[in-house]
Write an enzyme that holds these catalytic residues in place. Sequence first.
Site, short mmCIF file in Angstrom:
data_model
loop_
_atom_site.label_atom_id
_atom_site.label_comp_id
_atom_site.label_asym_id
_atom_site.label_seq_id
_atom_site.Cartn_x
_atom_site.Cartn_y
_atom_site.Cartn_z
N SER A 116 -59.20 60.16 -58.02
CA SER A 116 -58.76 59.83 -59.36
C SER A 116 -59.29 60.88 -60.33
CB SER A 116 -59.21 58.41 -59.73
OG SER A 116 -58.49 57.91 -60.83
N ASP A 376 -49.13 54.79 -55.07
CA ASP A 376 -50.00 55.01 -56.23
C ASP A 376 -49.24 55.62 -57.41
OD1 ASP A 376 -52.14 55.46 -57.93
OD2 ASP A 376 -52.83 57.24 -56.84
N HIS A 402 -54.01 54.14 -54.23
CA HIS A 402 -54.93 55.04 -54.92
C HIS A 402 -56.15 55.38 -54.06
CE1 HIS A 402 -55.89 56.96 -58.70
NE2 HIS A 402 -57.02 56.32 -58.85
#
Length: 434
Positions: A116, A376, A402
């Site tokens: 991320s 994601d 994710h």
Amino acid sequence: MVLQRDTGNNEFLINDEFFDQKNGPVFLMIGGEGQANPIWMKKGNWFVLAQKYNALLVMLEHRFYGKSHPTEDMSTQNLEYLSSEQGLADLATFRQYIHSSFNLTNSNKWISFGGSYPGSLSAWFRLKYPHLVHAAVSSSAPMLALVNFTDYLVVVNNSLYSYSPSCPSYISQAMSQIQSLIKTSDGRTTLQKLFRTCDPIDSDLDVANFYSDIIAYFQEAVQYNKDNRLSKNSTITIDLLCDTMNQQSIGDPLTRYSAVNDIFLEEYGQKCLDISYRKFIDEMKSVSWDSSASAGGRQWIYQTCIEFGFYQSTDSPYHPFGQTIPANFYINQCKDIFGDDYDSNLLEKGIRDTNTNYGGYTYEGSRVVFLNGEIDPWHALGFIGQPPNSYTETIFIKGTAHCADLYPSSEKDPASLTQARIRVDELIGQWLNQ
């Protein structure tokens, strides 16, 4: 495992149980918009790779998050010292600190890992400090800053549709009912009872906040769908929410949406849904390290307001949630939280500077692998096909959400995820021989 605080006031973690002092690499896990979790020092794919390659495992918490408090509080003036660029400088200082403390040599090559926002930092660290980090693993990383991230909900829609075409259709029907009811006082009362709101839906800002909250249910389920999270193994998945929306025995689509609301309230132990915009702003305005905002909310909002944007508006027509939350809703939050000195020009400048500094989609780093999950929504801002240059590689993982590649393997993993981890292993072996 050792927990320490470096001279820059950042918490860090070390695990040297596999480390070969002579030739072993150093694996750096980059912290992000929350507290560094010690479980990463004993779990995850990088831990498995550390055993194979005799690596030293180190993790640095990001300044202003977790217990890394470089200033006396989180005042807007102090948050000027919070940025990705300063976070990268902390990584460089930390890298040199570990290099000296362990008497390392050039034979001990560094490889950074992150998912991320830390995935972006991992790629950017390799770009900005190539003499300090030999290679990088970048998972689910947004690589382009922008104000209005309309594609986020487009991917949410596509992911829901892939599981069940009727699911987004029923969501759309429910949202139409909600948009009709919210126009009248009696309709709002009905919604307050159905969705068990803590306060009345009074102002237009409360309305937008209410929409944001109930849309977030599907955002969360899609983004973290079956991702084998270490800190919280949530049972809330696309399957559960879509099965609920498809279950006609519950009632009409609006009643089914309220059942989704009940699922989340129960999961997080909440008696009611807090939709008050004023309460949210007051919470995020708190500058104390002892406040609930210090968990990361105030700091991350600041970074989005100054550097990244990433606002997940409903401005695209290609999703079932209606045109309910414009990007300006989030931009105005910045001003409400950080004061009258804030204006949208700061965000425009910050986004321009971010993309100029790191290259955006014209990334020029080398020895980096970019991994993204098909489900994601953040893959819409990442590299999923053609890599940005011939010295990098992309891996698009079918059926995953994710940062799935970073987590421990499971018998339930799809073959695409297993193959992605195998390829990362191969790349690390190649990089260490270069």
